[in-house]
Design an enzyme around this catalytic site. Sequence first.
Site, PDB file in Angstrom:
ATOM      1  N   ASP A   1       5.358 -22.061 -35.182  1.00  0.00           N
ATOM      2  CA  ASP A   1       4.637 -20.947 -36.115  1.00  0.00           C
ATOM      3  C   ASP A   1       4.136 -20.263 -35.056  1.00  0.00           C
ATOM      4  OD1 ASP A   1       3.797 -20.972 -38.653  1.00  0.00           O
ATOM      5  OD2 ASP A   1       2.318 -20.626 -37.201  1.00  0.00           O
TER       6      ASP A   1
ATOM      7  N   TYR B   1      -0.923 -13.143 -32.377  1.00  0.00           N
ATOM      8  CA  TYR B   1      -1.336 -13.527 -31.444  1.00  0.00           C
ATOM      9  C   TYR B   1      -0.933 -13.430 -29.784  1.00  0.00           C
ATOM     10  CZ  TYR B   1      -1.175 -17.289 -34.871  1.00  0.00           C
ATOM     11  OH  TYR B   1      -0.913 -18.501 -36.028  1.00  0.00           O
TER      12      TYR B   1
ATOM     13  N   LYS C   1       3.808 -13.145 -38.478  1.00  0.00           N
ATOM     14  CA  LYS C   1       2.821 -13.050 -39.831  1.00  0.00           C
ATOM     15  C   LYS C   1       2.890 -11.612 -39.109  1.00  0.00           C
ATOM     16  CE  LYS C   1       0.945 -18.083 -39.126  1.00  0.00           C
ATOM     17  NZ  LYS C   1       1.332 -18.390 -38.160  1.00  0.00           N
TER      18      LYS C   1
ATOM     19  N   HIS D   1      -0.762 -12.317 -43.199  1.00  0.00           N
ATOM     20  CA  HIS D   1      -1.607 -13.702 -42.371  1.00  0.00           C
ATOM     21  C   HIS D   1      -2.996 -13.351 -43.097  1.00  0.00           C
ATOM     22  CE1 HIS D   1      -2.103 -14.396 -37.745  1.00  0.00           C
ATOM     23  NE2 HIS D   1      -2.640 -15.209 -38.404  1.00  0.00           N
TER      24      HIS D   1
END
Length: 302
Positions: free
Chosen positions: A44, A49, A74, A107
Site C-alpha cells: 500500500d 509518501y 493514491k 487520498h
Amino acid sequence: PRPHYTLPSGDKIPSVALGVWQASKGEVGQAVKAALAAGYRHIDDAWAYGNEKEVGDAIKESGIPREDIFITSKLWNSFHAPEDIEASLDESLSRLQISYLDLYLIHWPIAFKKEPYEKERKIVVDVALTENPYPTWKKLEELVDKGKIRNIGVSNFNVWRYENLTSNPLKYRPAVNQVELSFGNPQPELLAWAKLKGVLLEAYSPLGSSRQVKETLELPIIKKVAKDLGLTPAQVIISWHVQRGVVVLPKSVHENRIQENFKIVALPQEQFNLIERAAVSKPPQRVVNPSKGWGLDYDIFA
Ligand code: A2P
C-alpha cells in the site's frame, strides 16, 4: 482467516498488506523485499509518501511477477482537477515501474489548488472540487477504461462525504474506503455502516501508528489474549482487524516484525468479543487528522 476479499471488479485483494507510510528512503526497499519474501503480495503506497521509486525497485528486484502483487497508490490532493490526474498517475506508475495499478485511491476528500501548492507548498482549498468530487471520480473511471488502473476507491471519506460522491451516477463504485482503524480508534459506527452498504474498509495505522503502538501492544487484555493463544500482541491486533472484515495495512521496516505481522489466525469468538468490547468501550483517540495543519475551519472527519 480470510486470505483475501473480492472487489466489485472480481479482483481479489489480499487481506494483509505492507504499509509504507513513514517508511523512509533507504529502508523502505529492504522492507518491501522482506515482505515479499515473507509471503506478502500486497503493498500500500501513495504518491505523497515520496518512496514509490524505491518501492518499485524492490518489487522489480524481488523477481516476483508483477501480476502476482496487488499494488495500491493514491492521488494527492493537489491533483484532483480532471486535467491533472493522468499526469500524476503516470508519475506514480513510472516511479513504481509498472504499467497499471491494482488500486488507485483519492487520498483525501480535500482538493488543493495545484499552483500554490506546487510553487510554495501553500494550501489553498479548491472548494468546488472538494464539495463535489464527481469530476475527479469520472476521470478516474476513464483511466480504468484506459487500462491504467484496475480498481478505484477513496480514502479518509466519512459517511456523508462517501454518500455525496456515490449519489452521482457512477460507472464504477468505490472498491474500498481506506480509513484509520485501530484499537484506539475502532470506529464501530463506520464499520457497521460499511457492512450494511457493502463497502470494504482498509485499516491504516492498524497498530496505532508510531504514536500509539507501544501502549496498544502493552495493554493487559491484548497481552493476555496473546499469551493464551500463543501469539504476539501485534498478531492479535492484526487478526482482530481481519476478523472485523477489513483489509489491514501494518507498517514496519523491520524484517522480524514484517514476518510477525503476516502470521495471523482466526481468533476464537470469545477472545474476539473481548477485544472488540474493550476497544469500543472507551473514548476514541484518532492518530491522523490534518484538518488544522491544512488550515481548514472544519474537521475533515466530522
Ligand atoms: P517499525 O517500522 O520501526 O517496525 P501502524 O501500522 O499502525 O502504522 O504502526 C506502525 C508502527 O508500529 C511503527 O512505528 C512500527 O515501527 C511499529 N510496529 C510495526 N509492527 C510492529 C510489531 N510487530 N511490534 C512492535 N512494533 C511494531
